[in-house]
Structure formats: C-alpha cells, structure tokens
Design a protein around this motif. Structure first.
Motif, mmCIF file in Angstrom:
data_model
loop_
_atom_site.group_PDB
_atom_site.id
_atom_site.type_symbol
_atom_site.label_atom_id
_atom_site.label_comp_id
_atom_site.label_asym_id
_atom_site.label_seq_id
_atom_site.Cartn_x
_atom_site.Cartn_y
_atom_site.Cartn_z
ATOM 1 N N ALA A 102 0.814 -1.253 -0.107
ATOM 2 C CA ALA A 102 -0.096 0.037 0.025
ATOM 3 C C ALA A 102 0.984 1.461 -0.070
ATOM 4 O O ALA A 102 0.449 2.356 -0.476
ATOM 5 C CB ALA A 102 -0.777 -0.054 1.238
ATOM 6 N N GLY A 103 1.795 1.054 0.520
ATOM 7 C CA GLY A 103 3.112 2.533 0.667
ATOM 8 C C GLY A 103 3.932 2.553 -0.623
ATOM 9 O O GLY A 103 4.597 3.433 -0.620
ATOM 10 N N GLY A 104 3.710 1.563 -1.584
ATOM 11 C CA GLY A 104 4.373 1.712 -2.939
ATOM 12 C C GLY A 104 5.572 1.092 -2.920
ATOM 13 O O GLY A 104 6.372 1.216 -3.910
ATOM 14 N N ALA A 105 6.128 0.092 -1.869
ATOM 15 C CA ALA A 105 7.278 -0.539 -1.851
ATOM 16 C C ALA A 105 7.434 -1.682 -2.915
ATOM 17 O O ALA A 105 6.701 -2.540 -3.007
ATOM 18 C CB ALA A 105 7.542 -1.182 -0.613
ATOM 19 N N PRO A 106 8.447 -1.941 -3.868
ATOM 20 C CA PRO A 106 8.569 -2.713 -4.660
ATOM 21 C C PRO A 106 8.832 -4.111 -4.047
ATOM 22 O O PRO A 106 9.289 -4.150 -3.357
ATOM 23 C CB PRO A 106 9.637 -2.064 -5.799
ATOM 24 N N GLU A 107 8.490 -5.102 -4.920
ATOM 25 C CA GLU A 107 8.464 -6.462 -4.361
ATOM 26 C C GLU A 107 10.009 -6.861 -4.754
ATOM 27 O O GLU A 107 10.596 -6.160 -5.967
ATOM 28 C CB GLU A 107 7.439 -7.342 -4.741
#
Length: 259
Positions: A129-134
């Motif tokens: 949700a916070g935009g952190a890439p996997e």
C-alpha cells in the motif's frame, strides 16, 4: 522409575536447549531458503537496519545515508508502518530497499500457522500500500525460526535474510560507538550482511557509529548495495531463482541474541 523419570527430564532439557540453539542460527533453517551472506569476490556490503520506522530516528539515519551517498535495506515492522506510513514514503524516496520484519515483532516460535501468516501478510499489505517494490524479503524477529515459520516461507517461495555481522550482539560494545564501528569494520568481508538497530533511544550509540562504519568500510574498498543487489550477485543459487532479478565471525565476546 525415579531414575527413568530423571533421565527423561534430562533428555527433554537437552532437546529443548538444542532446538533453541537451532532456532537462533543465522546461517541455517529447517526448510526453504535463508541467506546470511553472499559468497562473492566483489567488495560488496549490504547495510541493513531492523525495526521502525520511528519518527525522528528514521529521518536521522536517512540524513546520514544521504550524506554518505549509499543505499541500505530497512526491515520494518507492520505495527510501526501502520502508525507512520509517511516514513515509508521517505525511505523509498531516498532510494532504499525495505523488507518485512513481521507485524508485532514477536518471536516466531511456538506460534500457530494462522498467526505466522497474519504477521507476514499484514505487513506485506502495508508495504504494498505504501508503494514498496517487491520482492519483500523476510527477517525473523530476533532471528528466531524453527519449523512453522520456515515452512510458511518455503511454501510461499519467500527468502529469509539474516546477517553475518551483528556488533550489537555483544554487550561490551553496545554503549561505545567506536567499539561498535571498529568491530563491524574488522568483521565485515565481501558479501557481508550487516545488522544494526538505530530506531530507538536505547540504540543511540549505534546511530552514532553508523557514519564511522560506512567511512571505515569505504576506506577498505567496499561498496554498499541493497540486499536485492547483493543477492543478485550469486545467480546460480536458489535465492537468485526465487528473487528473479555461508562464515561466522570469530566469537571474541560472549554473545547475546540480536533483537
């Protein structure tokens, strides 16, 4: 009968101690893929920070990393992410990597499968949700893992990332920034993953040591990379296939468990 009971008790105590020891190993787990360092001849180091994000402390460490122009990897807890989502935005905007350090930072021993899944998946959702890439690597709280946590990680093709250099494990070092820095610089080697805690007032000495650690390792020719970049340098192992993109330090001091 009394002798048999005593022998059984002794056996149970030794078995419990052995399992506790196994659960604490940073270079071994029962199932799946765990990485505590990468075998490489390149002078690469992954600097990692556990816990948080915490107002005030997060901004301070980001300023230090920006001044030194290096990336790092932050293993964050879901409860603190939920309370301070703007700090995740700042970490990502600064070009750093983030990973999953559980939701509540409880030891993942003697927990139900449902508890383990919630701890990991709730934090995953907050990172996403916070935009952190996997990918979201998982770091077990206190480094503890035994049966159910590794089974979950293996089932979901998740990589557990621990460390091979953890200066705060040694009580004699924890209040002296110079000793912390000197030990870290001496123990780090190509492919090392360094564990530090900087998010709380109790870790003030570690926060002060970070610039000295960075400069000391730079002076020895090391380059800092994220965990993902470090793992990508070992393309033939299980980790590289899963992410798609083990030497212990000498026991110079009596160690305690990292948190």
């Amino acid at each position: 009968m009394q002798i048999k009971a005593m022998l059984l008790l002794v056996l149970m105590l030794f078995s419990s101690a052995a399992l506790w020891r196994i659960s604490s190993l940073t270079d071994f787990q029962m199932f799946g893929t765990l990485v505590h360092r990468v075998e490489t001849t390149e002078p690469l180091i992954a600097l990692t920070f556990d816990d948080g994000p915490t107002p005030g402390k997060t901004e301070q460490i980001l300023q230090i990393l920006a001044a030194e122009n290096i990336p790092a990897t932050f293993f964050l807890t879901g409860s603190e992410l939920e309370a301070h989502p703007h700090l995740l935005t700042q970490i990502l905007a600064a070009g750093h990597q983030v990973g999953n350090h559980s939701y509540s930072h409880q030891r993942m021993l003697f927990k139900t499968p449902g508890f383990i899944a919630r701890e990991i998946e709730t934090t995953d959702a907050l990172l996403k949700a916070g935009g952190a890439p996997e990918p979201y690597y998982f770091r077990p709280p206190y480094g503890k893992k035994l049966f159910l946590l590794p089974r979950y990680l293996a089932k979901h093709q998740r990589v557990a990332v621990t460390w091979d250099v953890a200066p705060e494990n040694f009580p004699q070092l924890t209040q002296d920034p110079k000793l912390l820095a000197d030990y870290t610089i001496a123990q780090a080697k190509a492919g090392s993953i360094i564990l530090l805690h900087v998010m709380y007032d109790s870790r003030a000495a570690t926060l002060q040591a970070v610039p000295h650690i960075i400069r000391g390792l730079k002076a020895k020719g090391f380059r800092f990379v994220t965990v993902t970049e470090l793992l990508s340098r070992h393309p033939t192992n299980d980790v590289a296939r899963m992410i798609n993109p083990t030497d212990r330090s000498p026991a110079e001091y009596p160690a305690v468990a990292a948190d």
